[in-house]
Design an enzyme around this catalytic site. Structure first.
Site, PDB file in Angstrom:
ATOM      1  N   GLY A 166     -12.798   2.579  -1.072  1.00  0.00           N
ATOM      2  CA  GLY A 166     -11.408   2.148  -1.240  1.00  0.00           C
ATOM      3  C   GLY A 166     -11.285   0.891  -2.088  1.00  0.00           C
ATOM      4  CD  GLU A 198      -3.083  -0.398   0.024  1.00  0.00           C
ATOM      5  OE1 GLU A 198      -3.115  -0.060  -1.170  1.00  0.00           O
ATOM      6  OE2 GLU A 198      -3.662  -1.403   0.469  1.00  0.00           O
ATOM      7  CG  HIS A 199      -0.183   4.851   0.592  1.00  0.00           C
ATOM      8  ND1 HIS A 199      -0.657   6.002   0.007  1.00  0.00           N
ATOM      9  CD2 HIS A 199      -1.194   4.381   1.368  1.00  0.00           C
ATOM     10  CE1 HIS A 199      -1.904   6.223   0.431  1.00  0.00           C
ATOM     11  NE2 HIS A 199      -2.258   5.244   1.253  1.00  0.00           N
ATOM     12  CB  THR A 200       4.383   0.342  -2.690  1.00  0.00           C
ATOM     13  OG1 THR A 200       3.232  -0.412  -3.072  1.00  0.00           O
ATOM     14  CG2 THR A 200       4.749   0.008  -1.268  1.00  0.00           C
ATOM     15  CB  SER A 233     -10.431   0.680  -7.472  1.00  0.00           C
ATOM     16  OG  SER A 233      -9.242   0.826  -6.811  1.00  0.00           O
ATOM     17  CB  SER A 234     -16.153   2.813  -7.213  1.00  0.00           C
ATOM     18  OG  SER A 234     -15.800   3.967  -6.488  1.00  0.00           O
ATOM     19  CD  GLU A 278      -8.506   8.601 -10.038  1.00  0.00           C
ATOM     20  OE1 GLU A 278      -8.971   7.696 -10.754  1.00  0.00           O
ATOM     21  OE2 GLU A 278      -8.583   8.605  -8.808  1.00  0.00           O
ATOM     22  CG  ASP A 316      -6.513   2.029  -7.403  1.00  0.00           C
ATOM     23  OD1 ASP A 316      -5.808   1.205  -6.800  1.00  0.00           O
ATOM     24  OD2 ASP A 316      -6.930   3.079  -6.888  1.00  0.00           O
ATOM     25  N   GLY A 367     -16.678   5.023  -2.921  1.00  0.00           N
ATOM     26  CA  GLY A 367     -15.939   5.669  -1.819  1.00  0.00           C
ATOM     27  C   GLY A 367     -15.493   4.706  -0.733  1.00  0.00           C
TER      28      GLY A 367
HETATM   29  C1  GLA Z   1      -5.296   4.645  -4.075  1.00  0.00           C
HETATM   30  C2  GLA Z   1      -4.553   5.024  -5.349  1.00  0.00           C
HETATM   31  C3  GLA Z   1      -3.516   3.955  -5.729  1.00  0.00           C
HETATM   32  C4  GLA Z   1      -2.630   3.596  -4.553  1.00  0.00           C
HETATM   33  C5  GLA Z   1      -3.451   3.341  -3.286  1.00  0.00           C
HETATM   34  C6  GLA Z   1      -2.591   3.184  -2.058  1.00  0.00           C
HETATM   35  O1  GLA Z   1      -6.071   3.507  -4.287  1.00  0.00           O
HETATM   36  O2  GLA Z   1      -5.455   5.206  -6.409  1.00  0.00           O
HETATM   37  O3  GLA Z   1      -2.776   4.387  -6.842  1.00  0.00           O
HETATM   38  O4  GLA Z   1      -1.660   4.581  -4.343  1.00  0.00           O
HETATM   39  O5  GLA Z   1      -4.363   4.387  -3.024  1.00  0.00           O
HETATM   40  O6  GLA Z   1      -1.814   2.029  -2.166  1.00  0.00           O
END
Ligand code: GLA
Length: 394
Positions: A126, A36-38, A128-129, A167, A179, A124
């Site tokens: 998390g 995550e957040h990588t 990825s809608s 986006e 996503d 909303g």
């Molecule tokens: C959101 C972003 C992704 C990713 C995640 C965190 O989903 O759209 O690109 O950075 O947060 O891992």
């Protein structure tokens, strides 16, 4: 997934005409198992596409407009193809407009059409809608552009990149590629191990022998997610610029190993930026270890890595918040749950847990009850099945 005939019927009720020239395309949401957040740090991620998706019924015409409606929203938008730059402020429809605009700029032919969206990815949460909405729009445009001889056959990786660009540049969210890539390229019963530096990837079978992936929706809407997200990105960039004094060849945080980081971390002057970098660098290691663990059938180690990821996101990256923390805590208290973490950007949204088959009913009822009594919010749970990526439903 939405039933094809059902969405075509609704399309005809709305737009009229004959069902025979209505086509159906679909693209899924995703759950990220770990990493995550990588992605925007050139690192590794490990998402799986969901069976919940954004499905559209669509028909070309020559009106000069793209009309868009949704089965579950009153909003209707009508985009003038010659003015696609003008829709950035739409509340609903700006993702689609952004994709159409970016693709027009990249040489795709944008066809006039009527579209009906049916979205089953919770909004909303998390999951990825938004990527699902973007990728299916991109696929429709690319397919029509190809059929009219303007561009090549749709390339799903290209469409993921264009969706991300929309986006970033049109909707103002500086997201990474995970996503859109997962939505475009997911595969049934598999997770996607993706290297976000060069977009090389491998499908890893999700053989969880006796366990299932359970998604817990905190039903806490993400708040301020966009500004905090962009802030985290900037903090990572600051940490990288200082670590580069020791490792000038590093192009992104992922290029710095945990050992190198430990040797040079004092170069990062700001404590917060140092914590952010520490999370990213160790999280990349956890993804590699997770893939190894899954490949060798060691589901318990995978679960432990997921839990370690949550702790790092809570303490170092600071993107969890009380609702996600409570749900993870209650999840791990259930015997049979061997790993649990937040998934996606954080600040609300969903958790993902690995739960033994025998414990699933108890998990859903106990975590549901305890989470509700501690937060006052009724959560929702989904047993996740990894589905296919973006495609036309024939
Ligand atoms: C959101 C972003 C992704 C990713 C995640 C965190 O989903 O759209 O690109 O950075 O947060 O891992």
């Amino acid at each position: 997934m939405t039933d094809k005939n059902e969405i075509i019927t609704k399309f005809i009720e709305l737009y009229g005409g004959d069902p025979s020239d209505v086509r159906v395309f679909s693209s899924p949401g995703r759950v990220n198992l770990i990493g995550e957040h990588t992605d925007y740090n050139g690192g590794f991620v490990f998402p799986a596409a969901l069976s919940q998706s954004s499905t559209v019924a669509v028909r070309r015409n020559d009106s000069g407009f793209i009309r868009i409606a949704a089965t579950d929203l009153p909003d209707r938008v009508c985009l003038d193809i010659s003015k696609l730059a003008d829709y950035k402020d739409l509340k609903w429809g700006n993702y689609q407009a952004g994709v159409a605009y970016v693709m027009q700029q990249s040489g795709y032919l944008i066809s006039s059409c009527d579209i009906l969206y049916d979205d089953t990815v919770p909004f909303g949460a998390g999951l990825s809608s938004s990527a699902a909405i973007e990728v299916v729009m991109a696929l429709v445009i690319a397919q029509f552009s190809y059929e009219q001889g303007v561009t090549d056959k749709p390339n799903m990786i290209e469409l993921a990149k264009l969706s991300q660009k929309a986006e970033n540049t049109y909707c103002g969210v500086n997201c990474g590629i995970m996503d859109q890539f997962a939505s475009a390229m997911g595969r049934k019963n598999h997770a996607v191990f993706l290297d976000c530096k060069d977009l090389s990837f491998k499908y890893v079978p999700l053989d969880l022998n006796g366990y299932k992936i359970v998604i817990g929706n905190t039903n806490k809407k993400r708040s301020l997610a966009e500004s905090k997200y962009n802030e985290r990105r900037a903090q990572c960039e600051e940490a990288l610029s200082q670590l580069k004094l020791a490792y000038p060849e590093a192009e992104c945080l992922r290029d710095i190993s945990a050992e190198q980081f430990e040797n040079a971390k004092t170069l990062v002057l700001d404590d917060i930026c140092r914590m952010r970098a520490e999370h990213v660098i160790y999280e990349c290691d956890r993804v590699l270890k997770s893939v190894e663990a899954l490949n060798s059938g060691d589901i318990r180690s995978f679960g432990n890595l997921m839990t370690a990821s949550h702790i790092s996101l809570r303490d170092l990256y600071e993107v969890t918040g009380p609702h996600l923390d409570i749900m993870v805590e209650e999840s791990l208290a259930i015997e049979g749950c061997i790993g649990s973490r937040m998934t996606g950007a954080g600040f609300g949204g969903c958790t993902v847990s690995i739960v033994a088959d025998y414990a699933i009913d108890e998990f859903i009822s106990e975590v549901g009850k305890n989470y509700e009594s501690r937060t006052g919010i009724v959560p929702a749970f989904y047993i996740s099945e990894a589905g296919d990526g973006g495609r036309e439903i024939l």
